[in-house]
Design a protein around this motif. Structure first.
Motif, PDB file in Angstrom:
ATOM      1  N   HIS A   1       0.843  -1.195   0.000  1.00 51.13           N
ATOM      2  CA  HIS A   1       0.000   0.000   0.000  1.00 51.13           C
ATOM      3  C   HIS A   1       0.879   1.246   0.000  1.00 51.13           C
ATOM      4  CE1 HIS A   1      -3.376  -2.627   1.000  1.00 51.13           C
ATOM      5  NE2 HIS A   1      -2.580  -3.187   1.886  1.00 51.13           N
ATOM      6  N   ASP A   2       0.365   2.320  -0.571  1.00 45.22           N
ATOM      7  CA  ASP A   2       1.129   3.565  -0.597  1.00 45.22           C
ATOM      8  C   ASP A   2       0.296   4.769  -0.172  1.00 45.22           C
ATOM      9  OD1 ASP A   2      -0.538   3.839  -2.762  1.00 45.22           O
ATOM     10  OD2 ASP A   2       1.059   4.171  -4.211  1.00 45.22           O
ATOM     11  N   SER A   3      -0.772   4.528   0.526  1.00 45.74           N
ATOM     12  CA  SER A   3      -1.684   5.608   0.893  1.00 45.74           C
ATOM     13  C   SER A   3      -1.550   5.999   2.371  1.00 45.74           C
ATOM     14  CB  SER A   3      -3.123   5.200   0.597  1.00 45.74           C
ATOM     15  OG  SER A   3      -3.439   4.009   1.306  1.00 45.74           O
ATOM     16  N   PHE A   4      -0.312   6.067   2.858  1.00 45.36           N
ATOM     17  CA  PHE A   4      -0.073   6.430   4.251  1.00 45.36           C
ATOM     18  C   PHE A   4       0.497   7.837   4.340  1.00 45.36           C
ATOM     19  CE2 PHE A   4       0.635   1.800   3.985  1.00 45.36           C
ATOM     20  CZ  PHE A   4      -0.464   1.401   4.727  1.00 45.36           C
ATOM     21  N   ALA A   5       0.254   8.501   5.478  1.00 49.35           N
ATOM     22  CA  ALA A   5       0.779   9.852   5.673  1.00 49.35           C
ATOM     23  C   ALA A   5       1.008  10.091   7.151  1.00 49.35           C
ATOM     24  CB  ALA A   5      -0.208  10.878   5.138  1.00 49.35           C
ATOM     25  N   LEU A   6       1.903  11.040   7.446  1.00 48.43           N
ATOM     26  CA  LEU A   6       2.027  11.552   8.803  1.00 48.43           C
ATOM     27  C   LEU A   6       0.968  12.626   8.960  1.00 48.43           C
ATOM     28  CD1 LEU A   6       5.869  11.868   9.331  1.00 48.43           C
ATOM     29  CD2 LEU A   6       4.303  10.294  10.469  1.00 48.43           C
ATOM     30  N   PHE A   7       0.282  12.619  10.090  1.00 45.42           N
ATOM     31  CA  PHE A   7      -0.843  13.519  10.309  1.00 45.42           C
ATOM     32  C   PHE A   7      -0.649  14.236  11.638  1.00 45.42           C
ATOM     33  CE2 PHE A   7      -5.296  14.294  11.627  1.00 45.42           C
ATOM     34  CZ  PHE A   7      -5.772  14.950  10.495  1.00 45.42           C
ATOM     35  N   SER A   8      -0.519  15.551  11.586  1.00 47.81           N
ATOM     36  CA  SER A   8      -0.403  16.354  12.794  1.00 47.81           C
ATOM     37  C   SER A   8      -1.778  16.403  13.456  1.00 47.81           C
ATOM     38  CB  SER A   8       0.061  17.766  12.433  1.00 47.81           C
ATOM     39  OG  SER A   8       0.150  18.560  13.594  1.00 47.81           O
ATOM     40  N   CYS A   9      -1.828  16.074  14.766  1.00 48.29           N
ATOM     41  CA  CYS A   9      -3.116  15.970  15.437  1.00 48.29           C
ATOM     42  C   CYS A   9      -2.950  16.255  16.930  1.00 48.29           C
ATOM     43  CB  CYS A   9      -3.708  14.577  15.220  1.00 48.29           C
ATOM     44  SG  CYS A   9      -2.641  13.228  15.780  1.00 48.29           S
TER      45      CYS A   9
ATOM     46  N   ILE B   1       0.370   8.071  12.231  1.00 43.94           N
ATOM     47  CA  ILE B   1       0.480   7.511  10.895  1.00 43.94           C
ATOM     48  C   ILE B   1      -0.942   7.124  10.511  1.00 43.94           C
ATOM     49  CG2 ILE B   1       1.384   5.642   9.472  1.00 43.94           C
ATOM     50  CD1 ILE B   1       3.786   5.534  11.408  1.00 43.94           C
ATOM     51  N   VAL B   2      -1.395   7.623   9.368  1.00 37.63           N
ATOM     52  CA  VAL B   2      -2.774   7.400   8.958  1.00 37.63           C
ATOM     53  C   VAL B   2      -2.837   6.791   7.569  1.00 37.63           C
ATOM     54  CG1 VAL B   2      -3.629   9.324  10.362  1.00 37.63           C
ATOM     55  CG2 VAL B   2      -3.025   9.733   7.973  1.00 37.63           C
ATOM     56  N   ALA B   3      -3.924   6.093   7.298  1.00 38.10           N
ATOM     57  CA  ALA B   3      -4.238   5.630   5.951  1.00 38.10           C
ATOM     58  C   ALA B   3      -5.170   6.680   5.343  1.00 38.10           C
ATOM     59  CB  ALA B   3      -4.935   4.282   5.993  1.00 38.10           C
ATOM     60  N   VAL B   4      -4.893   7.055   4.101  1.00 41.49           N
ATOM     61  CA  VAL B   4      -5.693   8.079   3.427  1.00 41.49           C
ATOM     62  C   VAL B   4      -6.373   7.452   2.220  1.00 41.49           C
ATOM     63  CG1 VAL B   4      -5.644  10.320   2.287  1.00 41.49           C
ATOM     64  CG2 VAL B   4      -4.036   9.840   4.150  1.00 41.49           C
ATOM     65  N   MET B   5      -7.688   7.509   2.230  1.00 42.29           N
ATOM     66  CA  MET B   5      -8.468   6.999   1.105  1.00 42.29           C
ATOM     67  C   MET B   5      -9.115   8.189   0.402  1.00 42.29           C
ATOM     68  SD  MET B   5      -7.888   3.821   1.335  1.00 42.29           S
ATOM     69  CE  MET B   5      -9.010   3.199   0.127  1.00 42.29           C
ATOM     70  N   PRO B   6      -8.924   8.320  -0.908  1.00 41.48           N
ATOM     71  CA  PRO B   6      -9.500   9.458  -1.629  1.00 41.48           C
ATOM     72  C   PRO B   6     -11.022   9.370  -1.694  1.00 41.48           C
ATOM     73  CG  PRO B   6      -8.458   7.936  -3.152  1.00 41.48           C
ATOM     74  CD  PRO B   6      -8.174   7.431  -1.778  1.00 41.48           C
ATOM     75  N   PRO B   7     -11.667  10.498  -1.971  1.00 42.57           N
ATOM     76  CA  PRO B   7     -13.131  10.488  -2.092  1.00 42.57           C
ATOM     77  C   PRO B   7     -13.580   9.583  -3.241  1.00 42.57           C
ATOM     78  CG  PRO B   7     -12.232  12.730  -2.303  1.00 42.57           C
ATOM     79  CD  PRO B   7     -11.084  11.790  -2.211  1.00 42.57           C
ATOM     80  N   ARG B   8     -14.715   8.956  -3.053  1.00 48.80           N
ATOM     81  CA  ARG B   8     -15.262   8.076  -4.106  1.00 48.80           C
ATOM     82  C   ARG B   8     -16.052   8.877  -5.143  1.00 48.80           C
ATOM     83  NH1 ARG B   8     -15.940   2.360  -1.745  1.00 48.80           N
ATOM     84  NH2 ARG B   8     -14.998   2.591   0.297  1.00 48.80           N
ATOM     85  N   SER B   9     -16.466  10.079  -4.740  1.00 49.98           N
ATOM     86  CA  SER B   9     -17.210  10.942  -5.662  1.00 49.98           C
ATOM     87  C   SER B   9     -16.886  12.396  -5.327  1.00 49.98           C
ATOM     88  CB  SER B   9     -18.716  10.696  -5.533  1.00 49.98           C
ATOM     89  OG  SER B   9     -19.191  11.215  -4.307  1.00 49.98           O
ATOM     90  N   ASP B  10     -17.372  13.307  -6.137  1.00 53.13           N
ATOM     91  CA  ASP B  10     -17.127  14.728  -5.906  1.00 53.13           C
ATOM     92  C   ASP B  10     -17.777  15.230  -4.613  1.00 53.13           C
ATOM     93  OD1 ASP B  10     -15.633  14.910  -8.199  1.00 53.13           O
ATOM     94  OD2 ASP B  10     -17.312  15.621  -9.431  1.00 53.13           O
ATOM     95  N   GLU B  11     -18.804  14.548  -4.145  1.00 53.34           N
ATOM     96  CA  GLU B  11     -19.493  14.962  -2.929  1.00 53.34           C
ATOM     97  C   GLU B  11     -18.841  14.403  -1.654  1.00 53.34           C
ATOM     98  OE1 GLU B  11     -21.448  13.402  -5.518  1.00 53.34           O
ATOM     99  OE2 GLU B  11     -21.653  15.408  -6.365  1.00 53.34           O
ATOM    100  N   ASP B  12     -18.030  13.366  -1.797  1.00 54.68           N
ATOM    101  CA  ASP B  12     -17.388  12.730  -0.649  1.00 54.68           C
ATOM    102  C   ASP B  12     -16.133  13.493  -0.221  1.00 54.68           C
ATOM    103  OD1 ASP B  12     -19.267  10.726  -0.522  1.00 54.68           O
ATOM    104  OD2 ASP B  12     -18.063   9.279  -1.653  1.00 54.68           O
ATOM    105  N   GLU B  13     -15.626  13.154   0.954  1.00 56.70           N
ATOM    106  CA  GLU B  13     -14.391  13.731   1.463  1.00 56.70           C
ATOM    107  C   GLU B  13     -13.344  12.627   1.594  1.00 56.70           C
ATOM    108  OE1 GLU B  13     -15.230  15.703   5.141  1.00 56.70           O
ATOM    109  OE2 GLU B  13     -16.486  17.220   4.186  1.00 56.70           O
TER     110      GLU B  13
END
Length: 75
Positions: free
Chosen positions: A21-29, A39-51
């Protein structure tokens, strides 16, 4: 022996270490109101209305965090 490791922890660790997998990021929180990083997994929106879906996998050590074993001995 007792453990706090749950199946979702094992899955997160496997995803991070497998290289599949390559959808990981460091996330300031914040953790309990204190500055932290995850360390978080980031999934892109499935549609223009999603986040973007951000799922925390591992939380970094904070200054006030004390790690102990199950008997209370500091790590």
């Amino acid at each position: 022996m007792s453990t706090n490791i749950r199946p979702e922890h094992i899955s997160a660790f496997a995803a991070l270490t497998s290289g599949e997998h390559d959808s990981f990021a460091l996330f300031s929180c914040f953790l309990d109101g204190e500055p932290a990083v995850a360390i978080v997994a980031v999934m892109p929106p499935r549609s223009d209305e999603d986040e973007y879906q951000i799922t925390p996998l591992i939380v970094g050590i904070t200054e006030n965090m004390v790690l102990t074993d199950h008997e209370g001995t500091a790590a």
